[in-house]
Scaffold this motif. Structure first.
Motif, mmCIF file in Angstrom:
data_model
loop_
_atom_site.group_PDB
_atom_site.id
_atom_site.type_symbol
_atom_site.label_atom_id
_atom_site.label_comp_id
_atom_site.label_asym_id
_atom_site.label_seq_id
_atom_site.Cartn_x
_atom_site.Cartn_y
_atom_site.Cartn_z
ATOM 1 N N GLU A 1 -4.266 34.464 72.320
ATOM 2 C CA GLU A 1 -2.926 34.284 71.739
ATOM 3 C C GLU A 1 -2.009 33.465 72.634
ATOM 4 O OE1 GLU A 1 -1.747 37.827 68.658
ATOM 5 O OE2 GLU A 1 -0.891 37.863 70.679
ATOM 6 N N ILE A 2 -1.239 32.588 72.013
ATOM 7 C CA ILE A 2 -0.231 31.826 72.749
ATOM 8 C C ILE A 2 1.134 32.270 72.242
ATOM 9 C CG2 ILE A 2 0.712 29.515 73.160
ATOM 10 C CD1 ILE A 2 -1.970 28.355 72.754
ATOM 11 N N PRO A 3 2.061 32.571 73.157
ATOM 12 C CA PRO A 3 3.378 33.006 72.682
ATOM 13 C C PRO A 3 4.045 31.910 71.846
ATOM 14 C CG PRO A 3 3.221 33.083 75.096
ATOM 15 C CD PRO A 3 1.959 32.473 74.595
ATOM 16 N N ASN B 1 1.391 24.266 65.439
ATOM 17 C CA ASN B 1 1.775 25.549 66.024
ATOM 18 C C ASN B 1 0.980 26.651 65.327
ATOM 19 O OD1 ASN B 1 2.925 27.804 67.060
ATOM 20 N ND2 ASN B 1 5.031 27.330 66.462
ATOM 21 N N ASN B 2 -0.110 27.078 65.993
ATOM 22 C CA ASN B 2 -0.938 28.153 65.415
ATOM 23 C C ASN B 2 -0.944 29.396 66.309
ATOM 24 O OD1 ASN B 2 -2.582 27.323 67.507
ATOM 25 N ND2 ASN B 2 -4.068 26.287 66.199
ATOM 26 N N ARG B 3 -0.180 29.344 67.403
ATOM 27 C CA ARG B 3 -0.051 30.486 68.331
ATOM 28 C C ARG B 3 -1.415 31.015 68.791
ATOM 29 N NH1 ARG B 3 4.029 30.976 64.386
ATOM 30 N NH2 ARG B 3 2.515 31.934 63.023
ATOM 31 N N ASP B 4 -2.354 30.097 68.963
ATOM 32 C CA ASP B 4 -3.735 30.521 69.249
ATOM 33 C C ASP B 4 -4.427 29.406 70.031
ATOM 34 O OD1 ASP B 4 -6.141 31.928 69.030
ATOM 35 O OD2 ASP B 4 -6.667 30.990 67.121
ATOM 36 N N LEU B 5 -5.361 29.774 70.936
ATOM 37 C CA LEU B 5 -6.259 28.764 71.513
ATOM 38 C C LEU B 5 -7.385 28.612 70.490
ATOM 39 C CD1 LEU B 5 -6.359 29.834 75.264
ATOM 40 C CD2 LEU B 5 -5.313 27.786 74.313
ATOM 41 N N ASN B 6 -7.043 27.975 69.392
ATOM 42 C CA ASN B 6 -7.775 28.117 68.146
ATOM 43 C C ASN B 6 -9.221 27.639 68.175
ATOM 44 O OD1 ASN B 6 -7.865 26.860 64.941
ATOM 45 N ND2 ASN B 6 -7.372 28.993 65.350
ATOM 46 N N MET B 7 -9.427 26.494 68.814
ATOM 47 C CA MET B 7 -10.784 25.948 68.787
ATOM 48 C C MET B 7 -11.762 26.902 69.473
ATOM 49 S SD MET B 7 -11.965 22.223 69.898
ATOM 50 C CE MET B 7 -13.495 21.547 69.332
ATOM 51 N N VAL B 8 -11.308 27.478 70.583
ATOM 52 C CA VAL B 8 -12.192 28.400 71.307
ATOM 53 C C VAL B 8 -12.368 29.699 70.522
ATOM 54 C CG1 VAL B 8 -12.366 29.761 73.420
ATOM 55 C CG2 VAL B 8 -11.798 27.354 73.544
ATOM 56 N N THR B 9 -11.310 30.122 69.827
ATOM 57 C CA THR B 9 -11.446 31.318 68.977
ATOM 58 C C THR B 9 -12.571 31.091 67.962
ATOM 59 O OG1 THR B 9 -9.091 31.711 69.206
ATOM 60 C CG2 THR B 9 -10.193 32.849 67.407
ATOM 61 N N LEU C 1 -14.998 14.272 78.201
ATOM 62 C CA LEU C 1 -14.829 15.438 79.063
ATOM 63 C C LEU C 1 -14.336 16.669 78.311
ATOM 64 C CD1 LEU C 1 -13.126 13.555 82.015
ATOM 65 C CD2 LEU C 1 -15.508 14.210 81.823
ATOM 66 N N ALA C 2 -13.897 16.473 77.060
ATOM 67 C CA ALA C 2 -13.367 17.575 76.249
ATOM 68 C C ALA C 2 -12.273 18.343 76.972
ATOM 69 C CB ALA C 2 -14.476 18.518 75.800
ATOM 70 N N THR C 3 -11.435 17.622 77.683
ATOM 71 C CA THR C 3 -10.354 18.274 78.418
ATOM 72 C C THR C 3 -9.184 18.538 77.487
ATOM 73 O OG1 THR C 3 -10.989 16.942 80.268
ATOM 74 C CG2 THR C 3 -8.885 18.032 80.439
ATOM 75 N N ILE C 4 -8.602 19.709 77.576
ATOM 76 C CA ILE C 4 -7.399 19.945 76.780
ATOM 77 C C ILE C 4 -6.220 19.242 77.467
ATOM 78 C CG2 ILE C 4 -8.100 22.073 75.641
ATOM 79 C CD1 ILE C 4 -6.644 23.651 77.752
ATOM 80 N N GLY C 5 -5.246 18.870 76.675
ATOM 81 C CA GLY C 5 -3.982 18.362 77.210
ATOM 82 C C GLY C 5 -3.876 16.881 77.539
ATOM 83 N N THR D 1 -7.972 18.042 72.872
ATOM 84 C CA THR D 1 -9.130 18.857 72.507
ATOM 85 C C THR D 1 -8.599 20.182 71.989
ATOM 86 O OG1 THR D 1 -10.498 17.830 74.165
ATOM 87 C CG2 THR D 1 -11.191 19.987 73.415
ATOM 88 N N GLY D 2 -9.015 20.522 70.825
ATOM 89 C CA GLY D 2 -8.517 21.725 70.160
ATOM 90 C C GLY D 2 -8.813 21.545 68.689
ATOM 91 N N SER D 3 -8.282 22.428 67.866
ATOM 92 C CA SER D 3 -8.606 22.329 66.445
ATOM 93 C C SER D 3 -8.078 21.016 65.857
ATOM 94 C CB SER D 3 -8.035 23.526 65.690
ATOM 95 O OG SER D 3 -6.625 23.517 65.774
ATOM 96 N N ALA D 4 -6.995 20.463 66.457
ATOM 97 C CA ALA D 4 -6.440 19.200 65.943
ATOM 98 C C ALA D 4 -7.498 18.102 65.912
ATOM 99 C CB ALA D 4 -5.260 18.771 66.818
HETATM 100 C C1 LIG Z 1 -9.296 21.871 80.956
HETATM 101 C C2 LIG Z 1 -9.933 22.653 79.833
HETATM 102 N N1 LIG Z 1 -9.842 24.010 79.826
HETATM 103 C C3 LIG Z 1 -10.388 24.707 78.802
HETATM 104 C C4 LIG Z 1 -11.048 24.057 77.787
HETATM 105 C C5 LIG Z 1 -11.689 24.856 76.658
HETATM 106 N N2 LIG Z 1 -10.904 24.653 75.429
HETATM 107 C C6 LIG Z 1 -11.294 23.791 74.466
HETATM 108 S S1 LIG Z 1 -10.282 23.824 73.135
HETATM 109 C C7 LIG Z 1 -9.322 25.043 73.823
HETATM 110 C C8 LIG Z 1 -8.179 25.634 73.051
HETATM 111 C C9 LIG Z 1 -7.108 24.672 72.797
HETATM 112 O O1 LIG Z 1 -6.028 25.367 72.268
HETATM 113 P P1 LIG Z 1 -4.755 24.562 71.772
HETATM 114 O O2 LIG Z 1 -4.440 23.458 72.727
HETATM 115 O O3 LIG Z 1 -3.683 25.569 71.470
HETATM 116 O O4 LIG Z 1 -5.274 23.866 70.423
HETATM 117 P P2 LIG Z 1 -5.821 24.575 69.082
HETATM 118 O O5 LIG Z 1 -7.299 24.697 69.205
HETATM 119 O O6 LIG Z 1 -5.100 25.882 68.914
HETATM 120 O O7 LIG Z 1 -5.466 23.592 67.989
HETATM 121 C C10 LIG Z 1 -9.786 25.387 75.100
HETATM 122 C C11 LIG Z 1 -9.177 26.454 75.954
HETATM 123 C C12 LIG Z 1 -11.134 22.650 77.850
HETATM 124 N N3 LIG Z 1 -11.750 21.957 76.907
HETATM 125 N N4 LIG Z 1 -10.575 21.964 78.870
#
Ligand SMILES: Cc1ncc(C[n+]2csc(CCOP(=O)(O)OP(=O)(O)O)c2C)c(N)n1
Length: 473
Positions: free
Chosen positions: A377-379, A352-360, A311-315, A286-289
């Protein structure tokens, strides 16, 4: 159209996972919280005095067999909790022939769940009367590839413009094996007559007011329904949607080709799309990807894709990918096992966008809040170099002219590969139809002093212009 986010259709249910828990019988006196879970009948039975409960060990086999059956039959997650002291009990081969013992056996046969003929006729009447029929297809239609004629791709915020047009213009909606929750992307209430097919009766009629609610298996029901359906004499709706699909493909190419600083993330996916090997499995965080995956990749029949859509869980991408590679989840690492894999390819793409981009972007679009560097910001981290240090191939790409060749190398590698694409965090995740509210919110975030305002506006305008210029070409 498939409902998006795509789920790993082989293994995930079409509707939000409803976990079921199965306990082995707890030792007398152990407290069990049973919210939402299946508890052994005797724990609640007034007929079973606490001094005479059956010993713990007898239930272990029942519990695990039952948990598998529940998981398969109800297409849900089953959680088995084994108390520590259970491991010290002696195994019991055969249950006693006694009052209140629980027996167990192995096996499960999947039923055919098909609607009755009168319901098929009623649904056919609705679908035959419609002039502009749209299908919304979810995980219930696994194995149907994006190359199916008339497929407009994903729907929703991560969806395509063609899907948006399909939903806004239809007069009849056939929803199959989908519990897509974002109703604002469905036809407006009253605009379309609805027929829904779902193997889970509890998902029927909850997303859109339907006229026919089929409780049935998607493939079986569609097969049974098809002889009742009449081919539409006028093809104009079909032709309009096919034109929308062609237009969407032009737009997404134009968006992917917009230059960014240093890489446009959409371009990374656009170059991958024609190179995806057959039977590839995608797992996505879950993220901009997720947006680029949903819009820019066409999953052909035989491929699979999964993101934590419910669940839209990151990771989850990495554990999902490992589970996919092994076809079962375990405490394993790629590093430990890849040499044993017949096909050692395991490609990880890090944007690698150094950002929690989707939430931004969510903050900008939904609340009009500027990017807050402190939380977003992500280092920077040398992802490709780290992969190399583990004995994998690490490829770092930050120039558009190197993207295609990077994919060529990654997809032919003899070991796991990490592709680190250095992408522009200000490249906009413009929704398929940008609404006035969202435009206003972007503008507000800029007025409040988004640190990346100038660059962001430039990218947004470039993307929007690219869409307009390509329209109808
Ligand atoms: C466990 C959990 N915590 C927080 C979120 C809220 N959330 C959705 S996208 C996101 C940012 C993801 O950042 P990254 O993994 O760097 O991907 P990007 O959007 O930069 O591509 C967050 C914090 C979530 N979905 N699940």
């Amino acid at each position: 159209m498939r409902s998006c986010p795509r789920s790993w259709q082989e293994r995930t249910p079409s509707s939000p996972a409803s976990p079921a828990c199965v306990w082995p019988l707890p030792a007398p006196g152990r407290s069990t919280s049973s919210t939402g879970c299946t508890t052994p009948e005797w724990t609640t039975s007034p007929w079973w005095p606490s001094w005479g409960r059956p010993p713990l060990r007898r239930s272990a086999a029942t519990t695990s067999r039952r948990s598998f059956r529940i998981a398969i039959a109800e297409k849900c997650v089953t959680c088995v909790i084994l108390p520590k002291d259970l491991q010290e009990e002696k195994a019991v081969e055969q249950q006693e022939h006694a009052h209140n013992t629980i027996h167990s056996s192995v096996g499960y046969s999947t039923p055919r769940v098909v609607p009755r003929e009168q319901d098929l006729r009623q649904a056919a009447d609705v679908l035959n009367a419609g002039e502009r029929v749209a299908m919304l297809v979810g995980a219930g239609c696994m194995r149907a590839g994006d190359e199916a004629p008339g497929c407009t791709g994903s729907i929703g915020l991560l969806g395509t413009k063609a899907s948006w047009e399909l939903m806004s213009g239809c007069d009849t909606l056939l929803m199959v094996g989908s519990s897509f929750p974002c109703s604002e992307f469905l036809p407006t209430e009253g605009q379309a007559r609805g027929v829904q097919i779902d193997l889970k009766a509890r998902m029927l009629g909850i997303r859109y007011p339907m006229e026919v609610h089929f409780h049935g298996d998607a493939a079986e029901t569609l097969r049974a329904l098809s002889p009742y359906l009449k081919r539409k004499a006028t093809r104009s709706w079909r032709q309009k949607i096919e034109a929308e699909i062609r237009e969407w493909k032009r737009i997404r190419e134009a968006q992917a080709r917009v230059t960014a600083r240093p890489l446009n993330p959409a371009y990374v996916f656009w170059e991958l799309n024609p190179r995806i090997p057959d039977r590839a499995i995608f797992t996505v965080d879950t993220g901009s990807a997720a947006a680029w995956y949903a819009r820019h990749l066409d999953l052909r029949a035989g491929m699979m894709g999964s993101l934590s859509g419910n669940l839209a869980t990151i990771g989850p991408a990495m554990p999902y990918a490992i589970a996919a590679k092994f076809a079962y989840p375990d405490l394993i690492t790629v590093e430990k096992y890849w040499r044993e894999w017949k096909d050692p390819r395991f490609v990880v793409l890090v944007l690698n966008n150094r950002d929690l981009n989707m939430v931004t972007w969510e903050l900008r679009a939904q609340s009009g809040e500027p990017k807050f560097d402190g939380s977003q910001e992500i280092p920077d981290f040398p992802y490709a170099a780290y992969a190399e240090s583990l004995g994998f191939t690490g490829l770092r790409v930050d120039r558009p002219e190197d993207v295609a060749s990077t994919w060529e190398v990654a997809l032919k590698a003899d070991r796991p590969v990490l592709v680190e694409a250095v992408v522009d965090p200000e490249f906009p995740m413009v929704p398929p139809h940008i609404t006035l509210n969202e435009v206003t919110a972007y503008a507000k975030s800029v007025l409040k002093g988004d640190p990346e305002a100038k660059h962001m506006i430039g990218e947004t305008i470039k993307t929007a212009v690219a869409s307009v210029l390509k329209k109808g070409e």
